[in-house]
Design an enzyme around this catalytic site. Structure first.
Site, PDB file in Angstrom:
ATOM      1  N   GLU A 168      15.907 109.380  24.614  1.00  0.00           N
ATOM      2  CA  GLU A 168      17.030 108.743  23.931  1.00  0.00           C
ATOM      3  C   GLU A 168      16.546 107.649  22.984  1.00  0.00           C
ATOM      4  O   GLU A 168      17.099 107.467  21.906  1.00  0.00           O
ATOM      5  CB  GLU A 168      17.996 108.143  24.962  1.00  0.00           C
ATOM      6  CG  GLU A 168      19.385 107.852  24.416  1.00  0.00           C
ATOM      7  CD  GLU A 168      19.489 106.524  23.704  1.00  0.00           C
ATOM      8  OE1 GLU A 168      20.406 106.367  22.880  1.00  0.00           O
ATOM      9  OE2 GLU A 168      18.654 105.620  23.944  1.00  0.00           O
TER      10      GLU A 168
ATOM     11  N   ASP B  31      14.394 107.426  29.847  1.00  0.00           N
ATOM     12  CA  ASP B  31      13.290 106.788  29.109  1.00  0.00           C
ATOM     13  C   ASP B  31      13.667 105.341  28.786  1.00  0.00           C
ATOM     14  O   ASP B  31      14.844 104.964  28.842  1.00  0.00           O
ATOM     15  CB  ASP B  31      12.980 107.568  27.825  1.00  0.00           C
ATOM     16  CG  ASP B  31      14.184 107.697  26.891  1.00  0.00           C
ATOM     17  OD1 ASP B  31      15.279 108.021  27.394  1.00  0.00           O
ATOM     18  OD2 ASP B  31      14.039 107.466  25.682  1.00  0.00           O
TER      19      ASP B  31
HETATM   20 ZN   LIG Z   1      20.165 103.279  26.267  1.00  0.00          ZN
END
Ligand SMILES: [Zn+2]
Length: 410
Positions: free
Chosen positions: A105, A42
């Site tokens: 994340e 992501d």
């Molecule tokens: Zn990162």
């Protein structure tokens, strides 16, 4: 992105498992006690200021530009190619190597939470999601959301919506003010006195849109950046804004060390506390926003949180997240092996460091962040025109291969 990664890794001949859109894992070898490599697919939103299309990879002068090239798809790919090189070279492994790629994340780490409910996480490993030589200390994190009703007196502010993410230092902040020609002159004079670059535009009769222009970046690394919200707060206070705006301008403003929030602190192992206001919105007569603190290992997070709240009079404050600091001893086999690989491949000195950036490393009992930014490179994570240098990516792949052999084959 996850589907594409699964297909690519399968195409390279690895055994791959997908976890319901949250994550995937890619395994080499069948030994016990796998060495983990934790990356993420992501990205944060593109933000302003790009000179190329952030979602169309552009190769130029040996660099590849695009959102995620450096944080974290490039380094994840370098690690995957390291695994492929180890396999193709036929190196026998005692421990297996398991790369886990997540998709959350940059937000709430739901991917790792989901994965760890389905599968036991490995004990040791690294995350190629920060800098070389190696980060064995990650600061603690406090995320706060605040809100307060807008002041009924002082400068009239009609709208403001700045920031998408609390972990980004916004590069631009726009507020719509109510007034006449004289207002524009006052805004310009105040900005000039403060040395703030701004843009103004009349969006309708009596509605002046004002934009402060700062220097965007990652909230954990405020050095050399300039938070456009902080500039806006100070500008608005200067123009007579009262209530929450004045409180925030006084308590935070352009500070990134939490000083006026009473939170400034540091220790030898991790350096200084940092603080960033990533979001500030005005909606239906209410201000709301976020603060992101990265705190030294020895700091008491609850105490810091309470101190910050005490310095925000009149605000409703909610704790979104508190993550304790993470530390792996410098003399552990993990740290020694990775640094030896780095030294062998680069000829540079390998020394462990501390960071305010949280990586997946801390989901492992013994996890560290390892690359892929080199010491002489500019950190472009979360910034405009993010790029990865192709030569450096190849060097990172060699370091990762060397390191994985030390950990899994020896
Ligand atoms: Zn990162």
């Amino acid at each position: 992105m996850l589907d594409l990664a699964v297909r690519d890794a399968e195409g390279m001949g690895f055994s791959v498992r997908a976890f319901d859109g949250y994550a995937c894992d890619i395994t080499l070898g069948d030994g016990a006690d796998p060495v983990a490599v934790l990356g993420h697919l992501d990205v944060v939103p593109a933000g302003d200021g790009w000179t190329v299309d952030p979602f169309e990879p552009t190769e130029k002068d040996g660099k590849i530009y695009g959102r995620g090239t450096n944080d974290d798809k490039g380094p994840a790919l370098a690690s995957l190619f390291a695994m492929r090189a180890i396999r193709d070279a036929g190196i026998p492994l005692k421990r297996s190597i398991r790369m886990i790629l997540g998709c959350d994340e940059e937000s709430g780490w739901e991917d790792m939470a989901y994965y760890s409910r389905k599968e036991a996480l490995p004990e040791t490993g690294f995350s190629p999601d920060a800098s070389f030589p190696l980060i064995n200390t990650e600061k603690g994190m406090i995320h706060l959301a605040f809100s307060a009703p807008a002041a009924e007196e002082g400068l009239m502010i009609l709208e403001m919506k700045t920031g998408d993410r609390l972990n980004v230092i916004p590069g631009e902040s726009t507020a719509v003010l109510v007034g006449g020609r004289e207002l524009e002159e006052r805004v310009r004079a105040a900005a000039e006195a403060l040395h703030f670059p701004i843009r103004t535009e009349w969006t309708a009769k009596g509605k002046l849109s004002v934009t402060t222009v700062g220097i965007p970046g990652h909230s954990a690394y405020p050095e050399g950046k300039r938070n456009a919200i902080g500039m806006m707060l100070i500008l608005l206070r200067e123009l007579g804004a009262a209530g929450p705006i004045a409180v925030l301008a006084d308590a935070v403003g352009l500070e990134s060390d939490g000083k006026s929030l009473g939170c400034s602190c540091r220790d030898e192992e991790s350096g200084a506390l940092t603080c960033n206001m990533g979001i500030l919105h005005l909606k239906d007569g209410r201000w709301s926003g976020t603060l992101d603190f990265r705190c030294p290992v020895t700091a008491d997070l609850e105490k810091l949180r309470d101190t910050a709240i005490a310095h925000l009079p009149g605000m409703d404050v909610e704790t979104l997240e508190m993550k304790p600091a993470h530390h792996v001893p410098a003399d552990s086999k993990l740290v020694r092996s990775l640094l030896a690989a780095y030294e062998e491949e680069t000829g540079l000195e390998g020394k462990p460091m501390a960071t305010g950036g949280g990586t997946y490393a801390k989901v492992l009992k013994q996890g560290v962040a390892f690359g892929a930014l080199f010491p002489d490179e500019q950190d472009l994570a979360h910034q405009a025109d993010e790029y990865e240098t192709i030569d450096r990516l190849m060097l990172a792949a060699k370091i990762y291969a060397n390191a994985l052999i030390r950990l899994a084959a020896e």
